[in-house]
Design an enzyme around this catalytic site. Structure first.
Site, PDB file in Angstrom:
ATOM      1  N   HIS A 164      35.444  56.211  -6.641  1.00  0.00           N
ATOM      2  CA  HIS A 164      35.841  56.849  -5.394  1.00  0.00           C
ATOM      3  C   HIS A 164      35.798  58.367  -5.525  1.00  0.00           C
ATOM      4  CE1 HIS A 164      37.121  55.711  -1.401  1.00  0.00           C
ATOM      5  NE2 HIS A 164      37.968  56.729  -1.394  1.00  0.00           N
ATOM      6  N   TYR A 197      37.089  66.822   3.101  1.00  0.00           N
ATOM      7  CA  TYR A 197      36.135  67.371   2.147  1.00  0.00           C
ATOM      8  C   TYR A 197      35.797  68.827   2.442  1.00  0.00           C
ATOM      9  CZ  TYR A 197      35.734  62.429   1.143  1.00  0.00           C
ATOM     10  OH  TYR A 197      36.032  61.135   0.842  1.00  0.00           O
ATOM     11  N   LYS A 230      33.604  48.630   5.656  1.00  0.00           N
ATOM     12  CA  LYS A 230      34.857  48.046   6.126  1.00  0.00           C
ATOM     13  C   LYS A 230      34.673  47.445   7.510  1.00  0.00           C
ATOM     14  CE  LYS A 230      37.987  51.058   3.516  1.00  0.00           C
ATOM     15  NZ  LYS A 230      39.094  52.035   3.599  1.00  0.00           N
ATOM     16  N   ARG A 251      32.381  59.394  -5.036  1.00  0.00           N
ATOM     17  CA  ARG A 251      32.129  59.415  -3.583  1.00  0.00           C
ATOM     18  C   ARG A 251      32.628  60.741  -2.996  1.00  0.00           C
ATOM     19  NH1 ARG A 251      32.055  56.115   1.184  1.00  0.00           N
ATOM     20  NH2 ARG A 251      33.821  56.397   2.594  1.00  0.00           N
ATOM     21  N   HIS A 303      32.983  56.638   7.631  1.00  0.00           N
ATOM     22  CA  HIS A 303      34.337  56.933   8.094  1.00  0.00           C
ATOM     23  C   HIS A 303      34.443  56.663   9.595  1.00  0.00           C
ATOM     24  CE1 HIS A 303      35.138  59.977   4.605  1.00  0.00           C
ATOM     25  NE2 HIS A 303      35.466  58.733   4.272  1.00  0.00           N
TER      26      HIS A 303
END
Length: 355
Positions: free
Chosen positions: A301, A336, A224, A304, A327
């Site tokens: 995802h 997580y 991103k 992931r 991130h």
């Protein structure tokens, strides 16, 4: 998408974001759609100038939109609208910023869905077995191809036209069989790479062959905001990638039209027609593989999420996982750890006699 008299202002804002914020194409597209829908509503209400829009108007817009959209979508829409009016105020398009105090809807915290380690192993094993099965069928087809025996008696008198008619379907079947093998090799490589690295599906489909460094067993990922990072992968992913690049990719590349070939010359993964694979196909590959493996239905995802959770379960440092996943905030990665704790509690409940 409906057009509005404010389209020029929206275009300028999106261009500003693209140049100064480095947002992804998907985010910019979503922001544009959000702003167009918002301002179209005000236009229907008779608004002809951005200065006419008040905080109460924006709250009214939120009330209308929230009937049909989830809180997560409303949070994104609010961010887009708030950013637009802040930009408009800073650039002199409005005399005030009516969205300055517009509150973003709170999003309930939910734990991401993940596979267990044994389920992930089963998913990848089934994909690997599919490659072996399809290769076996392909080899068998070759052994049984017409014309492998020696013609005798009256069959030797067949005309060349008859032989050619028989050979043409055989060649077509052979090509189809080779394509099926190639696609199974591609699918296995995609699954291995997604799980080994935890990359996003958008990052996967945008990868080029040159982004792989087999000597160091790493990939260069553009995430991103066009931020780049280097992510390691393991031996199973390396083997799957090498098989795909050496055997499968050349087969699919031969099916490409000239236009598709020019656009996908360097693409790591190809679609059935030889062009760069798109996100929809990549997602379908993961969903279909989950069904065939008999594990819970997951998206790329979720794969992931699974990779991140299993890395933390294995003792990886939280900041290392954050860097690997790309991130920007450690808070995102911390989700997580909650999954890991929940799984630990479940195992504790199953294994400990006094749980």
């Amino acid at each position: 998408m409906s057009s509005t008299q404010f389209d020029g202002d929206i275009d300028s804002f999106v261009s500003y974001l693209k140049s100064n914020r480095g947002l992804s194409a998907n985010t910019l597209k979503a922001y544009r759609a959000d702003l167009t829908a918002c301002l179209h509503l005000f236009e229907l209400r008779g608004v002809t100038d951005l200065n006419e829009i008040t905080l109460d108007d924006l709250r009214s817009w939120m009330a209308v939109e929230s009937r049909d959209h989830a809180r997560s979508s409303m949070a994104r829409k609010t961010v887009a609208v708030r950013g637009f009016f802040a930009w408009a105020y800073e650039h002199g398009l409005t005399t005030t910023d009516p969205a300055a105090t517009l509150m973003t809807p709170s999003i309930p915290s939910t734990l991401p869905a993940v596979l267990t380690e044994s389920q992930a192993e089963q998913l990848l094993d089934v994909a690997e077995q599919a490659v072996a099965t399809n290769q076996y069928k392909d080899d068998g087809g070759a052994a049984a191809a017409p014309g492998s025996g020696k013609a005798v008696g009256k069959t030797a008198d067949k005309s060349a036209d008859t032989v050619n008619r028989n050979e043409a379907p055989a060649r077509a079947d052979k090509r189809d069989s080779a394509r099926v093998v190639a696609e199974s090799q591609r699918n296995a490589a995609i699954l291995e790479l997604l799980y080994a690295t935890g990359i996003r599906v958008a990052e996967l489909v945008s990868m080029d062959i040159a982004d792989i460094d087999f000597s160091n067993r790493t990939i260069k990922v553009t995430g991103k905001g066009n931020k780049q990072r280097v992510v390691p992968f393991g031996l199973p992913a390396q083997r799957a990638l090498e098989t795909w690049l050496e055997q499968g990719r050349p087969v699919l590349a031969r099916t490409a039209t000239d236009a598709a070939k020019s656009r996908a010359t360097n693409a790591l993964f190809l679609g059935a027609r030889g062009g760069r694979i798109d996100q929809r196909i990549a997602r379908d590959i993961v969903h279909r593989a989950a069904r065939e493996a008999g594990v819970p239905d997951i998206s790329p995802h979720a794969l992931r999420h699974s990779a991140a959770t299993h890395m933390l379960d294995g003792g990886a440092d939280l900041r290392e996982v954050q860097e690997m996943l790309g991130h920007s905030s450690l808070k995102t990665t911390q989700r997580y750890t909650h999954v890991s704790i929940e799984q630990l509690k479940n195992r504790y409940g199953q294994a400990f006699p006094r749980a």
